[in-house]
Write an enzyme that holds these catalytic residues in place. Structure first.
Site, PDB file in Angstrom:
ATOM      1  N   ASP A  63       2.275   0.874  -0.828  1.00 49.99           N
ATOM      2  CA  ASP A  63       1.512   2.092  -1.406  1.00 49.99           C
ATOM      3  C   ASP A  63       2.571   3.024  -2.092  1.00 49.99           C
ATOM      4  O   ASP A  63       2.322   3.586  -3.261  1.00 49.99           O
ATOM      5  CB  ASP A  63       0.510   2.575  -0.559  1.00 49.99           C
ATOM      6  CG  ASP A  63      -0.228   3.702  -1.048  1.00 49.99           C
ATOM      7  OD1 ASP A  63      -0.876   3.658  -2.087  1.00 49.99           O
ATOM      8  OD2 ASP A  63      -0.177   4.982  -0.418  1.00 49.99           O
ATOM      9  N   GLU A 130      -0.652  -4.416  -2.202  1.00 46.59           N
ATOM     10  CA  GLU A 130       0.372  -3.187  -1.963  1.00 46.59           C
ATOM     11  C   GLU A 130       1.331  -3.767  -0.516  1.00 46.59           C
ATOM     12  O   GLU A 130       2.347  -3.470  -0.913  1.00 46.59           O
ATOM     13  CB  GLU A 130      -0.469  -1.995  -1.217  1.00 46.59           C
ATOM     14  CG  GLU A 130      -1.140  -1.124  -2.004  1.00 46.59           C
ATOM     15  CD  GLU A 130      -2.032  -0.187  -1.684  1.00 46.59           C
ATOM     16  OE1 GLU A 130      -2.231   0.797  -2.407  1.00 46.59           O
ATOM     17  OE2 GLU A 130      -2.486  -0.300  -0.363  1.00 46.59           O
TER      18      GLU A 130
END
EC number: 3.1.26.3
Length: 262
Positions: A63, A130
């Protein structure tokens, strides 16, 4: 969407399928553990004592990496963007809904390991995307992670967002769709022109310091420059002035063809 039943990480069938999948993404792992972990949901651990860690930590890392790579790419490619426009564009690219969509398009859900009763959701697939970025970084370094994010996340999204925002500006003003033209001059200037119904309504010529020759990048820069111009003090009355000019032109045409009274 029903998840495929997959076995433990040492299962050779799983490794072969995952290897083929990653190969298609131009990923050739050095350490398989990172990539196997990237697909393990927390619910799976509860039913398998020999599996101790899910993708959560890799998701956290991925992320942050996606956020950084996208921010850096926008900053470098579009020098005319102000801070507000950079932030808004970045948010559109890295938001969960977009990552979920990309993860689904890449079919990451086919490899997610869940508990028997768990449902595979789009949010989970976005989380795995992610985590995959985090795994690439841990195993292959920043350069490879950057390449992946730019190709599969940035490039898939940015042009759509930019074009939508640009053309929406004209739709909101109930104006025809504009035409964007770009060209390189002999002295390495980028000439950008925006036309409306064949008339030039905006233009600029700036040095091609980055030596771009990709037409799509040059067009993106032109759209970005124009959008940034509209948000400046000089551009605050652009559309009102343009509409007034169009109305005046219409009036002149009307008067020119109006028949004489006897």
């Amino acid at each position: 969407m029903k998840n495929k039943v997959l076995k433990l990480k040492n299962n050779k069938i799983f490794d072969k399928k995952l290897a083929t999948f990653l190969k298609n993404l131009d990923i050739f792992p050095n350490n398989w553990e990172f990539f196997e972990k990237a697909f393990i949901h927390a619910s799976y651990i509860n039913e398998h004592e020999d599996v101790s860690e899910s993708y959560d930590r890799l998701e956290f890392l991925g992320d942050a990496l996606i956020d950084f790579v996208v921010a850096k790419k926008l900053f470098e490619l579009y020098p005319k963007y102000n801070e507000g426009l950079l932030t808004r564009t970045k948010i559109e690219i890295v938001k969960g809904e977009n990552l979920n969509r990309i993860g689904m398009e890449l079919k990451l859900g086919d490899f997610v390991k869940l508990s028997n009763g768990a449902e595979l959701t789009e949010n989970t697939v976005g989380d795995v995307l992610e985590a995959l970025v985090g795994a690439i970084y841990e195993d292959m370094g920043m350069k490879k992670a950057t390449e992946f994010v730019e190709k599969y996340i940035f490039e898939r999204t940015f042009s759509e967002i930019l074009k939508y925002d640009f053309f929406s500006l004209f739709q909101e003003q109930k104006l025809p769709e504009p035409r964007v033209r770009v060209s390189l001059t002999s002295n390495n200037l980028v000439l950008s022109i925006i036309e409306l119904d064949g008339d030039i309504i905006w233009s600029q010529a700036i040095p091609n310091n980055k030596n771009y020759d990709d037409k799509s990048v040059l067009e993106h820069n032109a759209m970005a420059s124009f959008t940034s111009f509209l948000k400046s003090s000089k551009g605050s009355h652009f559309f009102s002035d343009l509409k007034e000019k169009i109305e005046n032109q219409k009036m002149c045409k009307k008067l020119a063809i109006k028949p004489k009274k006897n």
